[in-house]
Design a protein around this motif. Structure first.
Motif, PDB file in Angstrom:
ATOM      1  N   MET A  15      92.025  28.559 -31.280  1.00  0.00           N
ATOM      2  CA  MET A  15      91.114  28.601 -30.131  1.00  0.00           C
ATOM      3  C   MET A  15      91.919  28.860 -28.854  1.00  0.00           C
ATOM      4  O   MET A  15      92.946  28.222 -28.608  1.00  0.00           O
ATOM      5  N   ILE A  16      91.443  29.812 -28.055  1.00  0.00           N
ATOM      6  CA  ILE A  16      92.127  30.150 -26.814  1.00  0.00           C
ATOM      7  C   ILE A  16      91.514  29.348 -25.673  1.00  0.00           C
ATOM      8  O   ILE A  16      90.300  29.402 -25.442  1.00  0.00           O
ATOM      9  N   GLU A  17      92.329  28.586 -24.978  1.00  0.00           N
ATOM     10  CA  GLU A  17      91.822  27.789 -23.871  1.00  0.00           C
ATOM     11  C   GLU A  17      91.820  28.609 -22.585  1.00  0.00           C
ATOM     12  O   GLU A  17      92.668  29.469 -22.382  1.00  0.00           O
ATOM     13  N   ASP A  18      90.808  28.323 -21.742  1.00  0.00           N
ATOM     14  CA  ASP A  18      90.770  28.973 -20.429  1.00  0.00           C
ATOM     15  C   ASP A  18      91.960  28.491 -19.613  1.00  0.00           C
ATOM     16  O   ASP A  18      92.218  27.283 -19.502  1.00  0.00           O
ATOM     17  N   LYS A  19      92.664  29.432 -19.038  1.00  0.00           N
ATOM     18  CA  LYS A  19      93.816  29.073 -18.224  1.00  0.00           C
ATOM     19  C   LYS A  19      93.358  28.727 -16.814  1.00  0.00           C
ATOM     20  O   LYS A  19      92.729  29.533 -16.131  1.00  0.00           O
ATOM     21  N   GLN A  20      93.653  27.508 -16.391  1.00  0.00           N
ATOM     22  CA  GLN A  20      93.263  27.084 -15.058  1.00  0.00           C
ATOM     23  C   GLN A  20      94.157  27.741 -14.010  1.00  0.00           C
ATOM     24  O   GLN A  20      95.369  27.901 -14.233  1.00  0.00           O
ATOM     25  N   PRO A  21      93.595  28.127 -12.877  1.00  0.00           N
ATOM     26  CA  PRO A  21      94.426  28.710 -11.826  1.00  0.00           C
ATOM     27  C   PRO A  21      95.444  27.694 -11.334  1.00  0.00           C
ATOM     28  O   PRO A  21      95.168  26.497 -11.272  1.00  0.00           O
ATOM     29  N   GLN A  22      96.627  28.189 -11.013  1.00  0.00           N
ATOM     30  CA  GLN A  22      97.688  27.303 -10.535  1.00  0.00           C
ATOM     31  C   GLN A  22      97.304  26.694  -9.196  1.00  0.00           C
ATOM     32  O   GLN A  22      96.749  27.361  -8.330  1.00  0.00           O
ATOM     33  N   ARG A  23      97.586  25.402  -9.020  1.00  0.00           N
ATOM     34  CA  ARG A  23      97.315  24.711  -7.766  1.00  0.00           C
ATOM     35  C   ARG A  23      98.583  23.981  -7.334  1.00  0.00           C
ATOM     36  O   ARG A  23      98.923  22.924  -7.867  1.00  0.00           O
ATOM     37  N   THR A  24      99.288  24.570  -6.398  1.00  0.00           N
ATOM     38  CA  THR A  24     100.515  23.974  -5.886  1.00  0.00           C
ATOM     39  C   THR A  24     100.197  23.138  -4.656  1.00  0.00           C
ATOM     40  O   THR A  24      99.710  23.678  -3.651  1.00  0.00           O
ATOM     41  N   PRO A  25     100.413  21.822  -4.691  1.00  0.00           N
ATOM     42  CA  PRO A  25     100.094  20.998  -3.516  1.00  0.00           C
ATOM     43  C   PRO A  25     100.971  21.369  -2.325  1.00  0.00           C
ATOM     44  O   PRO A  25     102.170  21.658  -2.485  1.00  0.00           O
ATOM     45  N   LEU A  26     100.378  21.377  -1.133  1.00  0.00           N
ATOM     46  CA  LEU A  26     101.126  21.757   0.064  1.00  0.00           C
ATOM     47  C   LEU A  26     102.253  20.777   0.350  1.00  0.00           C
ATOM     48  O   LEU A  26     103.275  21.147   0.940  1.00  0.00           O
ATOM     49  N   SER A  27     102.072  19.533  -0.084  1.00  0.00           N
ATOM     50  CA  SER A  27     103.097  18.516   0.165  1.00  0.00           C
ATOM     51  C   SER A  27     104.414  18.846  -0.517  1.00  0.00           C
ATOM     52  O   SER A  27     105.473  18.357  -0.119  1.00  0.00           O
ATOM     53  N   SER A  28     104.372  19.709  -1.534  1.00  0.00           N
ATOM     54  CA  SER A  28     105.597  20.059  -2.251  1.00  0.00           C
ATOM     55  C   SER A  28     106.492  20.995  -1.429  1.00  0.00           C
ATOM     56  O   SER A  28     107.671  21.159  -1.741  1.00  0.00           O
ATOM     57  N   LEU A  29     105.932  21.609  -0.389  1.00  0.00           N
ATOM     58  CA  LEU A  29     106.711  22.512   0.455  1.00  0.00           C
ATOM     59  C   LEU A  29     107.109  21.873   1.771  1.00  0.00           C
ATOM     60  O   LEU A  29     108.169  22.170   2.316  1.00  0.00           O
ATOM     61  N   GLY A  30     106.244  21.006   2.330  1.00  0.00           N
ATOM     62  CA  GLY A  30     106.475  20.501   3.668  1.00  0.00           C
ATOM     63  C   GLY A  30     106.055  21.531   4.695  1.00  0.00           C
ATOM     64  O   GLY A  30     105.847  22.711   4.385  1.00  0.00           O
ATOM     65  N   GLU A  31     105.925  21.110   5.967  1.00  0.00           N
ATOM     66  CA  GLU A  31     105.390  22.008   7.003  1.00  0.00           C
ATOM     67  C   GLU A  31     106.238  23.259   7.189  1.00  0.00           C
ATOM     68  O   GLU A  31     105.733  24.375   7.186  1.00  0.00           O
ATOM     69  N   PHE A  32     107.554  23.087   7.333  1.00  0.00           N
ATOM     70  CA  PHE A  32     108.396  24.252   7.631  1.00  0.00           C
ATOM     71  C   PHE A  32     108.572  25.142   6.403  1.00  0.00           C
ATOM     72  O   PHE A  32     108.645  26.364   6.507  1.00  0.00           O
ATOM     73  N   GLY A  33     108.611  24.510   5.238  1.00  0.00           N
ATOM     74  CA  GLY A  33     108.664  25.300   4.013  1.00  0.00           C
ATOM     75  C   GLY A  33     107.399  26.111   3.828  1.00  0.00           C
ATOM     76  O   GLY A  33     107.446  27.268   3.377  1.00  0.00           O
ATOM     77  N   LEU A  34     106.256  25.519   4.200  1.00  0.00           N
ATOM     78  CA  LEU A  34     104.975  26.228   4.111  1.00  0.00           C
ATOM     79  C   LEU A  34     104.952  27.420   5.063  1.00  0.00           C
ATOM     80  O   LEU A  34     104.542  28.524   4.687  1.00  0.00           O
ATOM     81  N   ILE A  35     105.403  27.203   6.290  1.00  0.00           N
ATOM     82  CA  ILE A  35     105.433  28.297   7.272  1.00  0.00           C
ATOM     83  C   ILE A  35     106.334  29.425   6.767  1.00  0.00           C
ATOM     84  O   ILE A  35     105.963  30.610   6.809  1.00  0.00           O
ATOM     85  N   ASP A  36     107.514  29.063   6.283  1.00  0.00           N
ATOM     86  CA  ASP A  36     108.432  30.089   5.770  1.00  0.00           C
ATOM     87  C   ASP A  36     107.805  30.864   4.615  1.00  0.00           C
ATOM     88  O   ASP A  36     107.927  32.093   4.528  1.00  0.00           O
ATOM     89  N   HIS A  37     107.122  30.135   3.729  1.00  0.00           N
ATOM     90  CA  HIS A  37     106.522  30.767   2.555  1.00  0.00           C
ATOM     91  C   HIS A  37     105.401  31.733   2.951  1.00  0.00           C
ATOM     92  O   HIS A  37     105.323  32.861   2.438  1.00  0.00           O
ATOM     93  N   LEU A  38     104.536  31.298   3.861  1.00  0.00           N
ATOM     94  CA  LEU A  38     103.362  32.104   4.214  1.00  0.00           C
ATOM     95  C   LEU A  38     103.717  33.295   5.102  1.00  0.00           C
ATOM     96  O   LEU A  38     102.976  34.285   5.134  1.00  0.00           O
ATOM     97  N   THR A  39     104.808  33.213   5.827  1.00  0.00           N
ATOM     98  CA  THR A  39     105.124  34.268   6.804  1.00  0.00           C
ATOM     99  C   THR A  39     106.291  35.154   6.378  1.00  0.00           C
ATOM    100  O   THR A  39     106.725  36.014   7.151  1.00  0.00           O
ATOM    101  N   LYS A  40     106.781  34.993   5.160  1.00  0.00           N
ATOM    102  CA  LYS A  40     107.973  35.735   4.742  1.00  0.00           C
ATOM    103  C   LYS A  40     107.752  37.244   4.694  1.00  0.00           C
ATOM    104  O   LYS A  40     108.712  38.024   4.781  1.00  0.00           O
ATOM    105  N   ASN A  41     106.499  37.696   4.574  1.00  0.00           N
ATOM    106  CA  ASN A  41     106.235  39.136   4.458  1.00  0.00           C
ATOM    107  C   ASN A  41     105.903  39.806   5.784  1.00  0.00           C
ATOM    108  O   ASN A  41     105.628  41.002   5.830  1.00  0.00           O
ATOM    109  N   PHE A  42     105.905  39.022   6.880  1.00  0.00           N
ATOM    110  CA  PHE A  42     105.589  39.615   8.176  1.00  0.00           C
ATOM    111  C   PHE A  42     106.850  40.207   8.796  1.00  0.00           C
ATOM    112  O   PHE A  42     107.822  39.490   9.057  1.00  0.00           O
ATOM    113  N   ASN A  43     106.841  41.517   9.044  1.00  0.00           N
ATOM    114  CA  ASN A  43     107.982  42.208   9.626  1.00  0.00           C
ATOM    115  C   ASN A  43     107.667  42.657  11.048  1.00  0.00           C
ATOM    116  O   ASN A  43     106.514  42.962  11.374  1.00  0.00           O
ATOM    117  N   ILE A  44     108.677  42.709  11.891  1.00  0.00           N
ATOM    118  CA  ILE A  44     108.511  43.121  13.285  1.00  0.00           C
ATOM    119  C   ILE A  44     108.456  44.645  13.367  1.00  0.00           C
ATOM    120  O   ILE A  44     109.289  45.340  12.791  1.00  0.00           O
TER     121      ILE A  44
END
Length: 349
Positions: A1-30
């Motif tokens: 039986m194939i189980e439905d794969k649940q979407p990944q849920r990474t808690p924000l607390s695992s990154l911290g505020e500055f880690g979150l900012i770095d992660h979300l903005t890494k693709n923004f270029n000047i």
């Protein structure tokens, strides 16, 4: 039986505020020379040299400005940028930078914010904008998004709301009413879904309306079009809260009156047919709907020949002396006073 794969849920607390900012903005270029310093210091630095800078901010609050039960996060990110860019274009200026601040509750995992920022990134790419900073914090009330946009223009190009004069022509870009009707369709289908979650609605006939609501486009083409035509508006405002509210804002700032004509207001055929389906008056929707992000502006009479044949622009009325008031001439040639019945986020209903 194939189980439905649940979407990944990474808690924000695992990154911290500055880690979150770095992660979300890494693709923004000047991309712009005016951006001296973007994300990564205590403040961003911009240098407009001989240009004047225009600044605008909008705050979007879950439950007030959007409902995530039918608004995809990617679309929300895109739209939150458009709301601000539209205000910059309404000054006849060119947006160059934005800052993005968000407050989120712990029900949002990292993957949800990645979707939101994907929409912001797409908007920045399409509209050639630098994302130069912002803030993140926690919220007890869901999701809040605050974006500030910076733009520039030569001093002589800036257009304010207060420049309209008697006999100027009132011009509107595009068509209006579609965004409000898109919202009505989405809210109706959301109620149907609550009753029957297995229902699969066919919304193909409402594609234009839903796009106007979920993925509006700021009219960056209009300032360039007008410049190419050799026309500088005497006043300008964007249509975010409804045509009735915006013409009143413009007239109040310019200390003038106005006469608009019902049969001149541009409506998409889908707006007319959907108004009939919902038993709504199309003129009322056009006047009060809001969120169309078209540009409403005035021009001198002598500029009429320059714009009269342009399919993107419609002359919907003219400016009158202040004591004449602000009126709509109906198809039956009756004059009706225009009152501000556009959307108001501070009302309780």
């Amino acid at each position: 039986m194939i189980e439905d794969k649940q979407p990944q849920r990474t808690p924000l607390s695992s990154l911290g505020e500055f880690g979150l900012i770095d992660h979300l903005t890494k693709n923004f270029n000047i991309k712009h020379e005016s951006t001296i310093k973007g994300i990564g210091d205590d403040a961003a630095v911009v240098d407009f040299k001989d240009q004047q800078c225009v600044v605008t901010t909008d705050l979007l609050v879950e439950g007030v400005h959007f409902d995530l039960s039918y608004v995809p996060l990617k679309h929300l990110g895109y739209k939150s940028v458009m709301v601000n860019l539209s205000d910059v274009y309404a000054m006849n200026a060119t947006p160059k930078q934005i800052t993005v601040s968000i407050a989120v509750s712990n029900r949002f995992p990292l993957e949800a914010l990645e979707e939101l920022y994907e929409g912001i990134h797409t908007a920045a790419k399409v509209y050639d904008i630098d994302v130069i900073g912002g803030d993140t914090t926690s919220s007890q009330k869901g999701l809040l998004i605050s974006i500030t946009a910076l733009g520039h223009a030569p001093k002589e190009d800036i257009v304010y709301r207060n420049g309209a004069k008697d006999n100027d022509l009132v011009v509107l870009s595009g068509d209006i009413g579609g965004a409000y009707l898109g919202l009505q369709v989405l809210e109706r289908e959301n109620e149907v879904f609550k009753v029957n979650p297995n229902n699969q609605p066919d919304l193909s006939m409402y594609t234009y309306l839903i796009e106007r609501q979920l993925k509006p486009e700021a009219r960056k083409d209009v300032p360039k079009l007008l410049k190419d035509l050799g026309v500088k508006p005497t006043s300008m405002i964007d249509v975010s809260d409804g045509l009735s509210s915006e013409i009143i804002h413009l007239c109040k700032s310019s200390e003038v009156g106005a006469t608009l004509y019902e049969d001149k207001i541009p409506l998409d055929p889908t707006v007319i047919s959907t108004c009939e389906e919902f038993e709504l008056d199309s003129t009322t929707i056009a006047l009060s709907g809001g969120e169309d992000y078209e540009l409403l502006f005035t021009i001198k009479q002598e500029d009429y020949d320059k714009i009269k044949a342009n399919p993107s622009l419609t002359i919907i009325g003219h400016i009158t002396p202040k004591n004449n008031g602000i009126y709509l001439v109906t198809r039956g040639e009756t004059k009706v006073e225009i009152k501000a019945r556009g959307w108001n986020s501070l009302t309780e209903e």
